[in-house]
Scaffold this motif. Structure first.
Motif, short mmCIF file in Angstrom:
data_model
loop_
_atom_site.label_atom_id
_atom_site.label_comp_id
_atom_site.label_asym_id
_atom_site.label_seq_id
_atom_site.Cartn_x
_atom_site.Cartn_y
_atom_site.Cartn_z
N PRO A 132 16.54 35.49 77.36
CA PRO A 132 16.42 34.85 78.68
C PRO A 132 15.79 35.81 79.68
CG PRO A 132 18.70 35.47 78.23
CD PRO A 132 17.95 35.69 76.96
N THR A 133 15.06 35.25 80.63
CA THR A 133 14.40 36.09 81.63
C THR A 133 15.41 36.86 82.47
OG1 THR A 133 14.29 34.22 83.15
CG2 THR A 133 12.36 34.62 81.77
N SER A 134 16.64 36.33 82.57
CA SER A 134 17.65 37.06 83.35
C SER A 134 18.00 38.39 82.72
CB SER A 134 18.91 36.20 83.51
OG SER A 134 19.47 35.90 82.24
N ALA A 135 17.90 38.49 81.37
CA ALA A 135 18.17 39.76 80.70
C ALA A 135 17.13 40.79 81.08
CB ALA A 135 18.21 39.56 79.19
N TRP A 136 15.84 40.36 81.06
CA TRP A 136 14.77 41.27 81.48
C TRP A 136 14.89 41.60 82.97
CZ3 TRP A 136 12.06 43.54 77.80
CH2 TRP A 136 11.89 42.90 76.57
N GLY A 137 15.26 40.59 83.75
CA GLY A 137 15.38 40.81 85.19
C GLY A 137 16.46 41.82 85.54
N GLY A 138 17.62 41.70 84.88
CA GLY A 138 18.69 42.66 85.14
C GLY A 138 18.30 44.07 84.76
N ALA A 139 17.61 44.21 83.61
CA ALA A 139 17.18 45.54 83.17
C ALA A 139 16.19 46.14 84.16
CB ALA A 139 16.56 45.46 81.77
N LEU A 140 15.24 45.32 84.63
CA LEU A 140 14.25 45.82 85.59
C LEU A 140 14.91 46.22 86.91
CD1 LEU A 140 11.08 43.55 85.26
CD2 LEU A 140 11.24 46.00 84.85
N ALA A 141 15.84 45.41 87.39
CA ALA A 141 16.50 45.73 88.65
C ALA A 141 17.26 47.05 88.55
CB ALA A 141 17.45 44.60 89.04
N HIS A 142 17.96 47.26 87.44
CA HIS A 142 18.68 48.52 87.25
C HIS A 142 17.71 49.69 87.11
CE1 HIS A 142 22.50 46.32 85.62
NE2 HIS A 142 22.33 46.17 86.92
N ALA A 143 16.61 49.48 86.37
CA ALA A 143 15.62 50.54 86.22
C ALA A 143 14.98 50.88 87.57
CB ALA A 143 14.54 50.12 85.22
N GLY A 144 14.79 49.87 88.42
CA GLY A 144 14.21 50.12 89.74
C GLY A 144 15.05 51.07 90.57
N MET A 145 16.39 50.98 90.43
CA MET A 145 17.26 51.93 91.12
C MET A 145 16.96 53.36 90.67
SD MET A 145 19.60 50.80 93.31
CE MET A 145 21.03 51.87 93.13
N GLY A 146 16.78 53.54 89.36
CA GLY A 146 16.45 54.87 88.84
C GLY A 146 15.10 55.35 89.32
N VAL A 147 14.11 54.45 89.39
CA VAL A 147 12.78 54.82 89.87
C VAL A 147 12.85 55.29 91.32
CG1 VAL A 147 10.47 53.94 90.39
CG2 VAL A 147 11.58 53.31 88.25
N THR A 148 13.58 54.54 92.15
CA THR A 148 13.73 54.94 93.56
C THR A 148 14.43 56.29 93.67
OG1 THR A 148 13.70 52.68 94.41
CG2 THR A 148 14.81 54.32 95.75
N LEU A 149 15.50 56.48 92.88
CA LEU A 149 16.21 57.76 92.90
C LEU A 149 15.29 58.91 92.52
CD1 LEU A 149 18.80 59.45 93.11
CD2 LEU A 149 19.28 58.86 90.72
N LEU A 150 14.44 58.70 91.52
CA LEU A 150 13.50 59.74 91.11
C LEU A 150 12.54 60.09 92.25
CD1 LEU A 150 12.63 61.51 88.74
CD2 LEU A 150 11.10 59.67 88.01
N GLY A 151 12.08 59.06 92.97
CA GLY A 151 11.21 59.31 94.11
C GLY A 151 11.89 60.06 95.23
N VAL A 152 13.15 59.69 95.51
CA VAL A 152 13.90 60.37 96.57
C VAL A 152 14.09 61.84 96.23
CG1 VAL A 152 16.16 60.51 97.69
CG2 VAL A 152 15.06 58.29 97.39
#
Length: 663
Positions: free
Chosen positions: A490-510
């Motif tokens: 389901p697209t929600s599985a990919w969506g949840g993974a991307l949203a969580h990964a986005g937190m890590g991407v932002t943290l890396l930038g900070v």
């Protein structure tokens, strides 16, 4: 005449909002289908009328109708068209009208796409939503009328605040309001559920798409505001813990907790009382942000300088809805039946832990933001709570969130296997350890714990996809079979993974932008150079340029790397003629994920010009991560099981248990 049409449209919208507040809810209590059926047409009609009013105000700005006081105070005939349009919401009255427009838009969307809602619940939801719009429409008409006329009309306006004449500010407020106001739907659903005395998994499924939609918009709005502050204010920072910045962060944190709590409620019918409370508090924090921006209690570049009397009116609205909803909650919540039990080590347990830390982080921001205001009101003493406080409280609280977040999807519902979940994180843990060692060994300078932060960010990014890797059996079965499994996810599985990964991407930038940034502040003359982070900046000359409503002095600076020219930056100072305001305009050169940031001070009498130049490694990841998070939310929203307008099931028997979607 067009302005009067807009004014009368608001009056009619208020009348319809009052009817919508009363009749459908009355019909729900009396089980009168005709009265309940009025909710949808009234909601759509109310939206049409407010849209007419907003279009009328936009027309006044575009045509420079200086017979309107609002246009006089915030526009100018020489202003570019995009800033004439964005000027509509670049002030108190116009932005409040945008607030109301989005509020009634969400009500109309429920009316049109809420076909799968029970009639009583839909009537109650739209009635509660109309109560909110009634309060704000009355507030607009009584205290903040954007259509007030002046006579005689002046020939020219006073122009929009130059800080707001920027493409970012044309986008930022609508996105932010779609988030702020979007949470009103969760509030209306929560109040309606408390009135009905029924909260179940179906309710969570109905409320989650609206909450997710608001969360996506708020994420993008906060990111856009952060980027605007970064490049427009001339100091090169992306977050200053300004009270108005915090006002948008608090509902985002609470809304994130609400999303995760709604998942538990939908799957296990647990956390009912907590989910309802979060729905109420998230919109309460949105109203608090509205109060802080418009009350006059804050001095901030983000705040509207308005009559404090208007702030009192907003405080009354806030007290009425927040106090009323919490009183209803106190009466009804004890009667709500709790759902299934679960073990501490389970997906529910991990999501509860996530909620605890998110709400604790929200509480830390709340205290740091409001304590100085409360202290000043009580004692007259003024204190400042700045970045050191928030960095020492918010960061440590969010650390466990980043650690737990990848584990949660790997745990089973009701009772999980911690060892098996840990085994699923071996790849992410290995990447984190290797990255930490490499950064510690090869990157010089920065805080001691910065390499650990990089490892944590990569642990979060890689770990976000661990559950998907397990479901695809990647590397455990032939690649073709894994791809076929991927198409079935389901697209929600990919969506949840991307949203969580986005937190890590932002943290890396900070981490990159704060730990290894370098800066130089110097004054040089044309022909001289300055160096930073391996780049040489040669100051060529100053150039005079005229814009549509400003005059500018632009510094031409060649950027060289290893003796070769790679780009040019052009920081400037602009004098806006109508307001006589002199502002610095930064210039940014992007190299991959890093940026070279240059801003210009005033020219000195000795012929030298002052510059602030900053090199920020990985800073682009801060906003890229927010986009990834919003994209993940959008993918989840696209999942048919969460789609707002998904049709009713034909019958209960038409959906055998073995065909029910499971995660």
């Amino acid at each position: 005449m067009i302005a009067e049409t807009g004014h009368y449209a608001l009056v009619l919208a208020l009348a319809l909002a009052i009817l919508q507040s009363v009749l459908p809810m009355w019909g729900a209590r009396a089980r009168d289908a005709a009265l309940m059926g009025l909710a949808s047409p009234l909601a759509v009609s109310q939206f049409v009328l407010v849209a007419i009013a907003f279009a009328a105000l936009t027309h006044a700005y575009v045509t420079s109708d200086f017979s309107l006081l609002n246009v006089i105070e915030n526009s100018h005939s020489a202003k570019p068209l995009i800033y004439k349009i964005s000027g509509v919401w670049g002030n108190h009255e116009g932005s409040l009208l945008l607030w109301v427009l989005i509020l009634v838009l969400f009500g109309a969307l429920v009316a049109v796409f809420g076909r799968n809602l029970p009639d009583r619940l839909k009537a109650d939801v739209l009635s509660v939503q109309a109560m909110i719009s009634t309060a704000f429409l009355a507030f607009v008409l009584i205290t903040s009328n954007p259509f007030a006329r002046v006579s005689p009309a002046p020939l020219e306006g006073q122009d929009l605040n130059p800080l707001l004449q920027d493409p970012g500010l044309a986008i930022h407020p609508p996105l932010l309001y779609l988030g702020y106001v979007g949470f009103s739907m969760a509030f209306s659903f929560a109040v309606a559920a408390l009135i009905e005395g029924k909260v179940d998994a179906a309710w969570a499924r109905w409320v989650r798409p609206w909450t997710l939609m608001a969360w996506c918009f708020l994420t993008l709005g906060i990111a856009m505001g952060s980027y605007w502050a970064y490049y427009e204010l001339g100091w090169g920072g992306f977050w200053f813990w300004d009270p108005v910045e915090n006002a948008s962060l608090m509902p985002w944190l609470s809304g994130t907790a609400l999303l995760h709590s709604a998942v538990v409620m939908e799957k296990r019918e647990a956390l009912k009382v907590w989910t309802i409370l979060l729905a109420l508090l998230t919109f309460a924090l949105s109203l608090l942000g509205t109060f802080l921006v418009r009350s006059g209690v804050l001095t901030s570049v983000h705040a509207f300088a308005v009559d404090p009397a208007r702030g009192v009116a907003i405080l009354i609205i806030l007290t009425l809805f927040v106090g009323g909803s919490l009183a209803l909650y106190a009466i009804r919540a004890p009667a709500l039946k709790q759902g299934g039990l679960f073990a501490p080590v389970s997906r529910e347990g991990a999501l509860v832990l996530n909620n605890i830390f998110l709400t604790a982080a929200c509480a830390a921001v709340f205290i740091g933001t409001l304590y100085p205001l409360a202290l000043e009101a009580a004692t007259g003493e003024k204190i400042s709570v700045g970045p050191p406080f928030f960095n020492m409280t918010f960061g440590p609280i969010m650390l466990p969130v980043m650690l737990v977040m990848p584990f949660a999807p790997l745990l089973a519902w009701k009772r999980g296997d911690a060892l098996r979940a840990a085994q699923g994180m071996i790849t992410a843990l290995g990447v984190a350890i290797v990255a930490t060692a490499l950064v510690a060994g090869f990157v010089r300078g920065g805080p001691t714990l910065a390499p650990v932060g990089v490892g944590l960010a990569l642990f979060t990014i890689v770990g976000a996809f661990a559950e998907i890797q397990g479901r695809l059996k990647l590397f455990g079965i032939p690649l073709g079979d894994s791809l076929r499994r991927a198409r079935g996810l389901p697209t929600s599985a990919w969506g949840g993974a991307l949203a969580h990964a986005g937190m890590g991407v932002t943290l890396l930038g900070v981490i990159g932008a704060t730990a290894w940034a370098s800066e130089t502040v110097t004054a040089i003359r044309p022909g001289e150079t300055m160096k930073i982070a391996g780049y040489e900046l040669a100051f060529r000359d100053l150039e005079k340029r005229d814009g549509p409503n400003y005059r500018s002095t632009v510094a031409m600076i060649d950027v060289r790397k290893d003796g070769e020219s790679v780009t040019t930056v052009e920081p400037a100072r602009r004098l806006y003629l109508a307001r006589k305001m002199d502002l610095s305009e930064s210039s940014i050169a992007t190299f991959g994920l890093s940026q070279l940031y240059a801003s210009m001070a005033e020219e000195r009498t000795d012929g030298a010009t002052g510059f602030r130049v900053t090199y920020k490694p990985l800073v682009v990841l801060i906003w890229l991560g927010a986009i990834v998070m919003a994209l993940g939310g959008g993918l989840s929203l696209a999942d048919r099981r969460l789609r707002v307008g998904a049709p009713r099931k034909a019958s209960v028997r038409a959906a055998p248990p073995q065909l029910q979607p499971a995660e």
